[in-house]
Design a protein around this motif. Structure first.
Motif, mmCIF file in Angstrom:
data_model
loop_
_atom_site.group_PDB
_atom_site.id
_atom_site.type_symbol
_atom_site.label_atom_id
_atom_site.label_comp_id
_atom_site.label_asym_id
_atom_site.label_seq_id
_atom_site.Cartn_x
_atom_site.Cartn_y
_atom_site.Cartn_z
ATOM 1 N N GLU A 91 -1.372 -5.346 -9.444
ATOM 2 C CA GLU A 91 -2.201 -4.171 -9.671
ATOM 3 C C GLU A 91 -3.651 -4.469 -9.303
ATOM 4 O O GLU A 91 -4.513 -3.591 -9.389
ATOM 5 C CB GLU A 91 -2.121 -3.730 -11.139
ATOM 6 C CG GLU A 91 -2.987 -4.508 -12.116
ATOM 7 C CD GLU A 91 -2.592 -5.986 -12.281
ATOM 8 O OE1 GLU A 91 -3.475 -6.795 -12.614
ATOM 9 O OE2 GLU A 91 -1.410 -6.320 -12.078
ATOM 10 N N ASP A 92 -3.911 -5.694 -8.858
ATOM 11 C CA ASP A 92 -5.278 -6.140 -8.609
ATOM 12 C C ASP A 92 -5.780 -5.596 -7.264
ATOM 13 O O ASP A 92 -5.166 -5.823 -6.215
ATOM 14 C CB ASP A 92 -5.325 -7.670 -8.599
ATOM 15 C CG ASP A 92 -6.743 -8.198 -8.477
ATOM 16 O OD1 ASP A 92 -7.554 -7.909 -9.365
ATOM 17 O OD2 ASP A 92 -7.028 -8.887 -7.479
ATOM 18 N N GLU A 167 -6.583 -5.223 -15.940
ATOM 19 C CA GLU A 167 -6.613 -3.760 -15.875
ATOM 20 C C GLU A 167 -7.656 -3.173 -16.828
ATOM 21 O O GLU A 167 -8.246 -2.132 -16.552
ATOM 22 C CB GLU A 167 -5.240 -3.190 -16.239
ATOM 23 C CG GLU A 167 -4.169 -3.415 -15.207
ATOM 24 C CD GLU A 167 -2.861 -2.767 -15.609
ATOM 25 O OE1 GLU A 167 -2.739 -2.318 -16.768
ATOM 26 O OE2 GLU A 167 -1.958 -2.701 -14.775
ATOM 27 N N CYS A 172 -12.156 1.494 -12.300
ATOM 28 C CA CYS A 172 -10.996 2.252 -11.846
ATOM 29 C C CYS A 172 -11.402 3.276 -10.789
ATOM 30 O O CYS A 172 -12.365 4.019 -10.990
ATOM 31 C CB CYS A 172 -10.358 2.986 -13.023
ATOM 32 S SG CYS A 172 -10.221 1.985 -14.525
ATOM 33 N N ALA A 185 -12.994 1.086 -16.959
ATOM 34 C CA ALA A 185 -11.723 1.012 -17.671
ATOM 35 C C ALA A 185 -11.958 1.239 -19.158
ATOM 36 O O ALA A 185 -13.073 1.064 -19.660
ATOM 37 C CB ALA A 185 -11.077 -0.346 -17.442
ATOM 38 N N THR A 204 -7.327 2.748 -16.600
ATOM 39 C CA THR A 204 -7.188 1.307 -16.357
ATOM 40 C C THR A 204 -7.141 1.093 -14.850
ATOM 41 O O THR A 204 -6.782 1.991 -14.084
ATOM 42 C CB THR A 204 -5.922 0.717 -17.005
ATOM 43 O OG1 THR A 204 -4.773 1.450 -16.559
ATOM 44 C CG2 THR A 204 -6.003 0.771 -18.523
ATOM 45 N N SER A 205 -7.469 -0.108 -14.424
ATOM 46 C CA SER A 205 -7.663 -0.390 -13.010
ATOM 47 C C SER A 205 -6.357 -0.562 -12.246
ATOM 48 O O SER A 205 -5.384 -1.118 -12.767
ATOM 49 C CB SER A 205 -8.501 -1.670 -12.870
ATOM 50 O OG SER A 205 -8.581 -2.077 -11.519
ATOM 51 N N THR A 226 -3.333 4.664 -18.608
ATOM 52 C CA THR A 226 -2.305 3.932 -19.325
ATOM 53 C C THR A 226 -2.069 4.568 -20.693
ATOM 54 O O THR A 226 -3.020 4.931 -21.386
ATOM 55 C CB THR A 226 -2.727 2.462 -19.492
ATOM 56 O OG1 THR A 226 -2.716 1.822 -18.209
ATOM 57 C CG2 THR A 226 -1.787 1.715 -20.411
#
Length: 358
Positions: A91-92, A167, A172, A185, A204-205, A226
């Protein structure tokens, strides 16, 4: 694509190997022997040893990295240089950006972000978006939660604590009022009611992957949040910002891992909402699923494990079947949801659970 290397045999990686092994010839790669017996051979090695990694990977057609986000780039680089298809669950954003730069000249597929968010939620959201002639809003929500929460956090680390913290700290990407921008975030808290249960959702990122780029100029609002039990974001903000632990990620990871170990009974909520017009008529389309633990080959697997593993395994199947491009960067939102749901592993994401076992 016949021979696949699965790197990182933790909670998710072991299951990725098990699922893919039903169709492909799978080999695992990890620093130590997995705790459980796996139905495929395992090579012991260190991913930081580039020479060993490259030599090992040269014997395979594809590689799936199930390592924490900060360990993916060496594997992606080796796959790029060898022309091996590459998949991961990251997710990075910086990791994905670096992989995308390689993909511009790659002779193989470079497909990061194949988990839940980014991943499945983007595929589902994009499928809804196709039903409109003009878009207004795309809102995507995912939550991986203990089914029976306790304590003020109402949480359990059923997957990588390092990934969760990443995250929660990184800004974001969103589209708001038609403008692409970054927001903090843990902000933008909203209340969600799912089947009578109240939750909160917050930014969240990384959850959108490349969707802001794809839908730029087409929507007024695009965001990912999230889902957590109420009060979670406030406590995490206290821990990371008021106690000033945001610069001590390893310490936070240790604290949270020891305080909130994984539970066996979890639930994954996937919820996408798209609004727009069909001609002159304003309409709203929704996708909602609640996924619970499953028995696979007689073993109990948490919802977060099988949904994440099943998602990346389905994308691998689509590449192997020639239903996706055979080289370059693959955006999750460009993956046809119908084809995804027809794969062996994608069947589990249907409303009616249909699983074909070996």
């Amino acid at each position: 694509m016949k021979n696949i290397l699965v790197v990182g045999l933790g909670k998710v990686g072991s299951l990725v190997g098990i699922l893919l092994n039903k169709r492909f010839s799978v080999t695992g790669f990890d620093q130590r022997q997995p705790a459980q017996k796996l139905p495929f051979p395992v090579i012991l090695g260190d991913v930081s040893d580039e020479a060993t990694l490259t030599k090992t990977l040269d014997a395979f057609d594809g590689v799936v990295s199930c390592l924490p986000y900060n360990l993916n780039l060496p594997i992606a680089k080796a796959a790029y240089e060898l022309g091996v298809h590459y998949f991961d669950l990251t997710e990075d954003v910086p990791t994905t950006t670096a992989i995308r730069e390689m993909a511009a000249t790659a002779q193989s597929v470079m497909a990061p972000q194949c988990g839940l968010a980014p991943g499945l939620i983007g595929i589902a959201g994009a499928d809804l978006a196709k039903r409109f002639t003009k878009l207004r809003d795309i809102e995507l929500r995912v939550g991986a939660l203990p089914r029976y929460p306790n304590g003020l956090l109402g949480y359990s680390f059923t997957w990588s604590p390092a990934g969760v913290i990443n995250e929660y700290l990184n800004d974001c990407e969103v589209i708001a009022n038609g403008v692409q921008k970054m927001v903090p975030a843990l902000d933008g808290i909203e209340v969600i009611n799912i089947e009578g249960q109240e939750f909160e959702a917050f930014s969240t990122s990384g959850g959108l992957g490349t969707m802001c780029e794809t839908y730029a100029g087409q929507v007024d609002t695009l965001n990912y949040k999230t889902i957590r039990y109420p009060g979670h974001a406030k406590l995490m903000r206290f821990l990371l910002y008021e106690l000033i632990l945001k610069e001590k990620r390893a310490l936070v990871e240790q604290i949270l891992t020891e305080a909130k170990p994984p539970v066996q009974e979890d639930v994954v909520y996937v919820y996408a909402v798209v609004e727009g017009w069909n001609g002159t008529e304003l309409a709203r389309e929704e996708f909602y699923r609640a996924y619970h633990p499953r028995q696979i080959d007689g073993q109990h697997w948490r919802a977060i494990s099988w949904t994440t593993a099943g998602s990346v395994a389905a994308v691998v199947e689509l590449v192997a079947d020639g239903l996706l491009p055979q080289k370059g960067f693959i955006k999750q939102e460009e993956i046809p949801f119908d084809a995804f749901l027809e794969t062996r592993n994608g069947q589990a994401f249907r409303k009616e659970l249909i699983i074909t076992e070996a």
